[in-house]
Design a protein around this motif. Structure first.
Motif, PDB file in Angstrom:
ATOM      1  N   MET A  31       0.849  -1.171   0.000  1.00  0.00           N
ATOM      2  CA  MET A  31       0.000   0.000   0.000  1.00  0.00           C
ATOM      3  C   MET A  31       0.895   1.234   0.000  1.00  0.00           C
ATOM      4  N   LYS A  32       0.597   2.206  -0.823  1.00  0.00           N
ATOM      5  CA  LYS A  32       1.368   3.432  -0.912  1.00  0.00           C
ATOM      6  C   LYS A  32       1.110   4.290   0.320  1.00  0.00           C
ATOM      7  N   LYS A  33       2.188   4.659   1.024  1.00  0.00           N
ATOM      8  CA  LYS A  33       2.058   5.506   2.198  1.00  0.00           C
ATOM      9  C   LYS A  33       2.136   6.962   1.753  1.00  0.00           C
ATOM     10  N   ILE A  34       1.333   7.776   2.348  1.00  0.00           N
ATOM     11  CA  ILE A  34       1.262   9.176   1.963  1.00  0.00           C
ATOM     12  C   ILE A  34       1.622  10.027   3.181  1.00  0.00           C
ATOM     13  N   PRO A  35       2.897  10.415   3.343  1.00  0.00           N
ATOM     14  CA  PRO A  35       3.334  11.117   4.548  1.00  0.00           C
ATOM     15  C   PRO A  35       2.568  12.411   4.808  1.00  0.00           C
ATOM     16  N   THR A  36       2.232  13.153   3.763  1.00  0.00           N
ATOM     17  CA  THR A  36       1.516  14.407   3.988  1.00  0.00           C
ATOM     18  C   THR A  36       0.156  14.163   4.606  1.00  0.00           C
ATOM     19  N   LEU A  37      -0.431  13.018   4.332  1.00  0.00           N
ATOM     20  CA  LEU A  37      -1.722  12.723   4.946  1.00  0.00           C
ATOM     21  C   LEU A  37      -1.568  12.469   6.433  1.00  0.00           C
ATOM     22  N   PHE A  38      -0.409  11.959   6.862  1.00  0.00           N
ATOM     23  CA  PHE A  38      -0.179  11.757   8.292  1.00  0.00           C
ATOM     24  C   PHE A  38      -0.226  13.098   9.014  1.00  0.00           C
ATOM     25  N   VAL A  39       0.408  14.097   8.431  1.00  0.00           N
ATOM     26  CA  VAL A  39       0.376  15.436   9.019  1.00  0.00           C
ATOM     27  C   VAL A  39      -1.067  15.929   9.073  1.00  0.00           C
ATOM     28  N   ARG A  40      -1.818  15.712   7.981  1.00  0.00           N
ATOM     29  CA  ARG A  40      -3.220  16.128   7.964  1.00  0.00           C
ATOM     30  C   ARG A  40      -4.011  15.371   9.020  1.00  0.00           C
ATOM     31  N   PHE A  41      -3.722  14.091   9.216  1.00  0.00           N
ATOM     32  CA  PHE A  41      -4.406  13.289  10.239  1.00  0.00           C
ATOM     33  C   PHE A  41      -4.157  13.880  11.619  1.00  0.00           C
ATOM     34  N   SER A  42      -2.894  14.203  11.904  1.00  0.00           N
ATOM     35  CA  SER A  42      -2.549  14.741  13.217  1.00  0.00           C
ATOM     36  C   SER A  42      -3.257  16.065  13.450  1.00  0.00           C
ATOM     37  N   CYS A  43      -3.247  16.910  12.453  1.00  0.00           N
ATOM     38  CA  CYS A  43      -3.923  18.193  12.574  1.00  0.00           C
ATOM     39  C   CYS A  43      -5.440  18.013  12.619  1.00  0.00           C
ATOM     40  N   ALA A  44      -5.917  16.994  11.951  1.00  0.00           N
ATOM     41  CA  ALA A  44      -7.358  16.782  11.887  1.00  0.00           C
ATOM     42  C   ALA A  44      -7.941  16.474  13.253  1.00  0.00           C
ATOM     43  N   PHE A  45      -7.186  15.827  14.125  1.00  0.00           N
ATOM     44  CA  PHE A  45      -7.726  15.561  15.446  1.00  0.00           C
ATOM     45  C   PHE A  45      -7.973  16.865  16.187  1.00  0.00           C
ATOM     46  N   GLY A 100     -13.921   3.681  19.926  1.00  0.00           N
ATOM     47  CA  GLY A 100     -14.617   4.846  19.384  1.00  0.00           C
ATOM     48  C   GLY A 100     -15.309   4.523  18.073  1.00  0.00           C
ATOM     49  N   CYS A 101     -14.614   3.833  17.189  1.00  0.00           N
ATOM     50  CA  CYS A 101     -15.179   3.468  15.889  1.00  0.00           C
ATOM     51  C   CYS A 101     -16.421   2.603  16.068  1.00  0.00           C
ATOM     52  N   ASN A 102     -16.339   1.611  16.951  1.00  0.00           N
ATOM     53  CA  ASN A 102     -17.487   0.731  17.187  1.00  0.00           C
ATOM     54  C   ASN A 102     -18.685   1.467  17.771  1.00  0.00           C
ATOM     55  N   ALA A 103     -18.421   2.605  18.418  1.00  0.00           N
ATOM     56  CA  ALA A 103     -19.498   3.407  18.994  1.00  0.00           C
ATOM     57  C   ALA A 103     -19.999   4.476  18.011  1.00  0.00           C
ATOM     58  N   GLY A 104     -19.442   4.489  16.795  1.00  0.00           N
ATOM     59  CA  GLY A 104     -19.929   5.416  15.778  1.00  0.00           C
ATOM     60  C   GLY A 104     -19.147   6.708  15.627  1.00  0.00           C
ATOM     61  N   VAL A 105     -17.944   6.782  16.186  1.00  0.00           N
ATOM     62  CA  VAL A 105     -17.097   7.971  16.033  1.00  0.00           C
ATOM     63  C   VAL A 105     -16.247   7.773  14.781  1.00  0.00           C
ATOM     64  N   SER A 106     -16.561   8.533  13.750  1.00  0.00           N
ATOM     65  CA  SER A 106     -15.873   8.358  12.469  1.00  0.00           C
ATOM     66  C   SER A 106     -14.367   8.553  12.593  1.00  0.00           C
ATOM     67  N   ASP A 107     -13.948   9.477  13.426  1.00  0.00           N
ATOM     68  CA  ASP A 107     -12.520   9.735  13.578  1.00  0.00           C
ATOM     69  C   ASP A 107     -11.793   8.531  14.166  1.00  0.00           C
ATOM     70  N   GLY A 108     -12.445   7.787  15.052  1.00  0.00           N
ATOM     71  CA  GLY A 108     -11.857   6.556  15.568  1.00  0.00           C
ATOM     72  C   GLY A 108     -11.588   5.577  14.440  1.00  0.00           C
ATOM     73  N   CYS A 109     -12.542   5.491  13.498  1.00  0.00           N
ATOM     74  CA  CYS A 109     -12.370   4.603  12.336  1.00  0.00           C
ATOM     75  C   CYS A 109     -11.209   5.066  11.463  1.00  0.00           C
ATOM     76  N   PHE A 110     -11.145   6.365  11.191  1.00  0.00           N
ATOM     77  CA  PHE A 110     -10.080   6.896  10.338  1.00  0.00           C
ATOM     78  C   PHE A 110      -8.702   6.686  10.967  1.00  0.00           C
ATOM     79  N   PHE A 111      -8.577   7.019  12.259  1.00  0.00           N
ATOM     80  CA  PHE A 111      -7.283   6.875  12.921  1.00  0.00           C
ATOM     81  C   PHE A 111      -6.858   5.415  12.988  1.00  0.00           C
ATOM     82  N   LEU A 141     -12.039   0.296   7.335  1.00  0.00           N
ATOM     83  CA  LEU A 141     -12.205   1.321   8.369  1.00  0.00           C
ATOM     84  C   LEU A 141     -12.385   2.704   7.761  1.00  0.00           C
ATOM     85  N   TYR A 142     -11.621   3.018   6.713  1.00  0.00           N
ATOM     86  CA  TYR A 142     -11.817   4.305   6.032  1.00  0.00           C
ATOM     87  C   TYR A 142     -13.235   4.397   5.475  1.00  0.00           C
ATOM     88  N   THR A 143     -13.693   3.314   4.879  1.00  0.00           N
ATOM     89  CA  THR A 143     -15.043   3.286   4.310  1.00  0.00           C
ATOM     90  C   THR A 143     -16.083   3.500   5.408  1.00  0.00           C
TER      91      THR A 143
END
Length: 169
Positions: A1-15, A115-126, A147-149
């Motif tokens: 799977m292609k890793k996308i480092p810039t998305l990691f930064v976006r993930f961290s900021c997204a929280f 969190g994901c199992n309780a319906g928190v989308s961010d838990g699924c994404f992380f 999980l992304y889906t």
């Protein structure tokens, strides 16, 4: 799977954005903090998980209070202990990043799953990100995509998982 480092930064900021993007009835403005903070503090002390989560977010950001990662961890822990899945997801993020607490990606993945199992989308994404990159869990592209889906279907503040899915097609 292609890793996308810039998305990691976006993930961290997204929280950080997650904490601020909750509905107006969940997060109080700085100018009102001194007026309503005692209410949130009392409610948290009585076991209201959402109030604990809201206060934790304030301490994480230093928004209306002094910035204090350790206090945020305490409040997110109390929120999670009182069955607030946003608190579990937030505590997972703190554990993954090692902010205010020792890094523990394995425990973080369990909290994201909760969190994901309780319906928190961010838990699924992380958690998807962790499976994509083998952080605290074994790399598993199929689980990551699932999980992304799920996070996309749930909606929420972090759209990075949806962006990743679009980039894979």
């Amino acid at each position: 799977m292609k890793k996308i480092p810039t998305l990691f930064v976006r993930f961290s900021c997204a929280f950080v954005v997650l904490v601020l993007q909750m509905s107006a009835n969940q997060v109080f403005a700085d100018s009102k903090y001194t007026e309503i903070a005692p209410n949130y503090e009392r409610a948290c002390a009585k076991g209201d998980g959402l109030s604990c989560f809201n206060l934790g977010g304030k301490f994480l950001q230093g928004n209306g209070v002094r910035q204090d990662d350790r206090e945020a961890v305490k409040l997110f822990t109390k929120a999670c202990d009182n069955d607030e899945p946003l608190g579990c997801t937030a505590l997972g993020w703190m554990l993954e990043k090692g902010r205010g607490i020792s890094k523990d990606p394995i425990h973080a993945s369990k909290l994201y799953n909760q969190g994901c199992n309780a319906g928190v989308s961010d838990g699924c994404f992380f958690l998807g990100w962790m499976y994509e990159n083998g952080i605290g869990v074994d790399v598993n592209e199929e689980k990551a995509i699932g999980l992304y889906t799920r996070g996309c279907r749930l909606g929420g503040g972090v759209t990075v998982g949806c962006d990743i899915l679009l980039n894979k097609n």
